[in-house]
Design a protein around this motif. Structure first.
Motif, mmCIF file in Angstrom:
data_model
loop_
_atom_site.group_PDB
_atom_site.id
_atom_site.type_symbol
_atom_site.label_atom_id
_atom_site.label_comp_id
_atom_site.label_asym_id
_atom_site.label_seq_id
_atom_site.Cartn_x
_atom_site.Cartn_y
_atom_site.Cartn_z
ATOM 1 N N UNK A 292 -0.354 21.193 46.487
ATOM 2 C CA UNK A 292 -0.614 22.585 46.131
ATOM 3 C C UNK A 292 0.652 23.438 46.099
ATOM 4 N N UNK A 293 1.486 23.460 47.162
ATOM 5 C CA UNK A 293 2.693 24.283 47.078
ATOM 6 C C UNK A 293 3.641 23.835 45.964
ATOM 7 N N UNK A 294 3.682 22.533 45.694
ATOM 8 C CA UNK A 294 4.544 22.047 44.617
ATOM 9 C C UNK A 294 4.043 22.528 43.258
ATOM 10 N N UNK A 295 2.720 22.484 43.057
ATOM 11 C CA UNK A 295 2.154 22.965 41.800
ATOM 12 C C UNK A 295 2.375 24.455 41.612
ATOM 13 N N UNK A 296 2.179 25.220 42.671
ATOM 14 C CA UNK A 296 2.373 26.676 42.577
ATOM 15 C C UNK A 296 3.826 26.981 42.217
ATOM 16 N N UNK A 297 4.756 26.320 42.894
ATOM 17 C CA UNK A 297 6.173 26.566 42.613
ATOM 18 C C UNK A 297 6.522 26.143 41.194
ATOM 19 N N UNK A 298 6.011 24.971 40.774
ATOM 20 C CA UNK A 298 6.335 24.484 39.426
ATOM 21 C C UNK A 298 5.755 25.406 38.354
ATOM 22 N N UNK A 299 4.522 25.871 38.541
ATOM 23 C CA UNK A 299 3.931 26.785 37.569
ATOM 24 C C UNK A 299 4.690 28.106 37.513
ATOM 25 N N UNK A 300 5.006 28.648 38.680
ATOM 26 C CA UNK A 300 5.735 29.919 38.710
ATOM 27 C C UNK A 300 7.091 29.778 38.025
ATOM 28 N N UNK A 301 7.798 28.698 38.346
ATOM 29 C CA UNK A 301 9.116 28.485 37.756
ATOM 30 C C UNK A 301 9.022 28.300 36.246
ATOM 31 N N UNK A 302 8.003 27.551 35.776
ATOM 32 C CA UNK A 302 7.887 27.291 34.341
ATOM 33 C C UNK A 302 7.610 28.585 33.568
ATOM 34 N N UNK A 303 6.785 29.466 34.138
ATOM 35 C CA UNK A 303 6.488 30.726 33.438
ATOM 36 C C UNK A 303 7.690 31.670 33.446
ATOM 37 N N UNK A 304 8.413 31.725 34.549
ATOM 38 C CA UNK A 304 9.627 32.549 34.584
ATOM 39 C C UNK A 304 10.665 31.992 33.621
ATOM 40 N N UNK A 305 10.808 30.679 33.630
ATOM 41 C CA UNK A 305 11.770 30.015 32.746
ATOM 42 C C UNK A 305 11.400 30.271 31.288
ATOM 43 N N UNK A 306 10.120 30.132 30.966
ATOM 44 C CA UNK A 306 9.677 30.354 29.588
ATOM 45 C C UNK A 306 9.948 31.802 29.156
ATOM 46 N N UNK A 307 9.677 32.737 30.052
ATOM 47 C CA UNK A 307 9.928 34.131 29.722
ATOM 48 C C UNK A 307 11.405 34.423 29.532
ATOM 49 N N UNK A 308 12.238 33.872 30.430
ATOM 50 C CA UNK A 308 13.672 34.092 30.308
ATOM 51 C C UNK A 308 14.216 33.456 29.033
ATOM 52 N N UNK A 309 13.714 32.248 28.704
ATOM 53 C CA UNK A 309 14.150 31.591 27.466
ATOM 54 C C UNK A 309 13.741 32.409 26.244
ATOM 55 N N UNK B 80 6.311 35.385 38.673
ATOM 56 C CA UNK B 80 6.687 35.970 39.961
ATOM 57 C C UNK B 80 5.456 36.384 40.767
ATOM 58 N N UNK B 81 4.423 36.863 40.083
ATOM 59 C CA UNK B 81 3.207 37.297 40.777
ATOM 60 C C UNK B 81 2.488 36.146 41.451
ATOM 61 N N UNK B 82 2.698 34.941 40.966
ATOM 62 C CA UNK B 82 2.033 33.778 41.541
ATOM 63 C C UNK B 82 2.469 33.537 42.985
ATOM 64 N N UNK B 83 3.625 34.068 43.376
ATOM 65 C CA UNK B 83 4.105 33.887 44.745
ATOM 66 C C UNK B 83 3.395 34.800 45.739
ATOM 67 N N UNK B 84 2.639 35.786 45.271
ATOM 68 C CA UNK B 84 1.907 36.691 46.157
ATOM 69 C C UNK B 84 0.500 36.152 46.339
ATOM 70 N N UNK B 85 0.138 35.801 47.576
ATOM 71 C CA UNK B 85 -1.112 35.082 47.831
ATOM 72 C C UNK B 85 -2.342 35.829 47.330
ATOM 73 N N UNK B 86 -2.418 37.122 47.575
ATOM 74 C CA UNK B 86 -3.646 37.834 47.218
ATOM 75 C C UNK B 86 -3.792 38.024 45.718
ATOM 76 N N UNK B 87 -2.720 37.789 44.963
ATOM 77 C CA UNK B 87 -2.795 37.860 43.505
ATOM 78 C C UNK B 87 -2.952 36.489 42.867
#
Length: 437
Positions: free
Chosen positions: A321-338, A376-383
């Motif tokens: 679970x923590x690996x998936x959350x981190x990977x998803x968050x990173x992929x969306x930030x990366x996609x946006x920055x790209x 970035x919002x994915x790192x906030x638990x309640x969101x």
């Protein structure tokens, strides 16, 4: 004097690891159980057939706050607790001020009180968790009503939470066996025995004023508990045992504390790790007073609750679970920055389909910014749960746009189309994994 008459019992923290089992054990004995907690969704998911009082203990710091809650109640069992201070929990409010008010209310109403404390709770303990628990225990000892205080060791149950989740996570690592604090001495106790101690108190088979540790007879090093859990889960023996250096363990704890400020209740928070480092031990002679017999050993506890496929799945899911959350968050930030970095080229692609370049820049910029915000919002638990759902719908929108503007991309096995399918499935799977109780 024992009693076979059913009692009306208010169980605080009734959707927790101990509270849920205590509530069920009391109900099985014919007692009228009223469950107490603050999270409506967790309450009705864990004990859907019980009547609930949904309140927050942090707000119950005056005796009058408790009066309507204990009206008509014969006994209160406090299984509520907090591991460390964060946005959701306040140790002094939950362990001390709320308990002090509860004691006064119980005295006035003539209601008995059973306190589930913690092994290691003492006024001079180095951790605030244990100190505040000890302060609450001290108030109960002075109560002018019947009381019992039980201090469980490491509680082993069919479900897991906190330290036992950490143990299952470590036991679920394939091939190698990482071990944090391998030599830490630990005495376990079955949740069945904790429930038994409470039932005996409620039925007054254990005399009022009893204070007891609830632990198995002998301590064992944590590495043995993890290897025993691995055998119980049915995983293949590890080929290599890897002791995690103490400095790294403490660093992990600080990182987990930082995530705790974002709402994540990691089993690797510094208080949980420090508590294990201190050792989870108690006096088994006291246990016999509370149970009428010795506590079950770890082997006997596991024998009474055979592991099922969902137990093995849980152990591995907690790793993923923590690996998936981190990977998803990173992929969306990366996609946006790209996207922001390639805004001119992407605007030209849109212009080739009839969209003005200026409008294309705005569209690409907005979508890229949204990707970064979602990541970035994915790192906030309640969101996080809502963000995962939004990610699914946004990915579907991306797929529709891809079909209209660049349908050839669906034919590329390494292109955006394939990635979108993976993102959707990963977000859906992570959403399911987010249910913690």
């Amino acid at each position: 004097m024992t009693t076979d008459e059913p009692s009306r019992v208010l169980v605080l923290g009734a959707y927790g690891l101990i509270g849920a089992n205590v509530a069920r054990a009391l109900a099985d004995r014919g007692h009228d159980v009223l469950a107490f907690g603050r999270d409506k969704a967790a309450a009705h998911r864990v004990l859907p057939d019980f009547p609930w009082l949904l309140r927050d203990m942090r707000a119950l710091i005056h005796p009058d706050d408790w009066k309507p809650l204990i009206d008509g109640v014969d006994m209160v069992v406090n299984c509520a607790g907090a591991l460390q201070d964060n946005a959701q929990d306040n140790l002094e409010l939950v362990h001390l001020h709320a308990i002090g008010a509860l004691v006064l209310a119980c005295e006035k109403a003539g209601v008995g009180l059973v306190q589930i404390s913690a092994s290691g709770a003492r006024p001079d303990a180095p951790l605030p968790f244990f100190r505040t628990k000890a302060d609450g225990d001290a108030l109960i000892r002075e109560a002018q009503t019947d009381w019992w205080i039980f201090r469980p060791g490491l509680v082993i149950a069919p479900s897991s939470y906190g330290g036992t989740t950490l143990i299952r996570m470590l036991a679920g690592v394939p091939i190698i066996q990482p071990v944090a604090l391998p030599a830490a001495p630990v005495q376990t106790v079955s949740v069945q025995d904790v429930s038994r101690a409470v039932v005996r108190a409620v039925e007054r088979r254990t005399p009022p004023g009893t204070e007891a540790d609830l632990v198995e007879a002998e301590p064992r090093p944590l590495v043995d508990i993890i290897s025993g859990t691995r055998r119980w889960l049915g995983f293949a023996p590890a080929r290599v045992t890897l002791a995690i250096p103490l400095g790294m363990v403490r660093l992990i704890g600080r990182i987990a504390d930082g995530l705790g400020k974002l709402g994540w209740r990691s089993p690797m928070r510094s208080t949980a790790l420090a508590a294990i480092e201190m050792g989870v031990t108690g006096n088994p002679a006291e246990t016999r007073k509370a149970l009428g017999r010795p506590a079950l050993t770890l082997e006997e506890t596991f024998q009474d609750m055979p592991a099922a496929v969902e137990d093995r799945l849980f152990a591995r899911v907690q790793l993923l679970t923590p690996l998936l959350i981190f990977a998803l968050a990173l992929s969306w930030v990366w996609r946006g920055a790209a996207g922001l970095g390639a805004i001119d080229r992407m605007a030209e692609t849109l212009a080739a389909h009839g969209m003005p370049v200026f409008t294309g820049r705005i569209v690409v910029g907005a979508i890229s910014a949204m990707s970064i915000v979602l990541g970035l919002s994915l790192f906030v638990r309640r969101w996080a749960v809502r963000v995962l759902v939004v990610m699914v719908f946004v990915a579907i929108f991306y797929g529709a746009a891809l079909t209209l503007l660049a349908p050839y991309m669906w034919g590329d096995p390494f292109g955006a189309g394939a990635n979108l399918l993976l993102v959707i499935v990963a977000a859906l799977a992570t959403r399911v994994m987010m249910d913690t109780r």
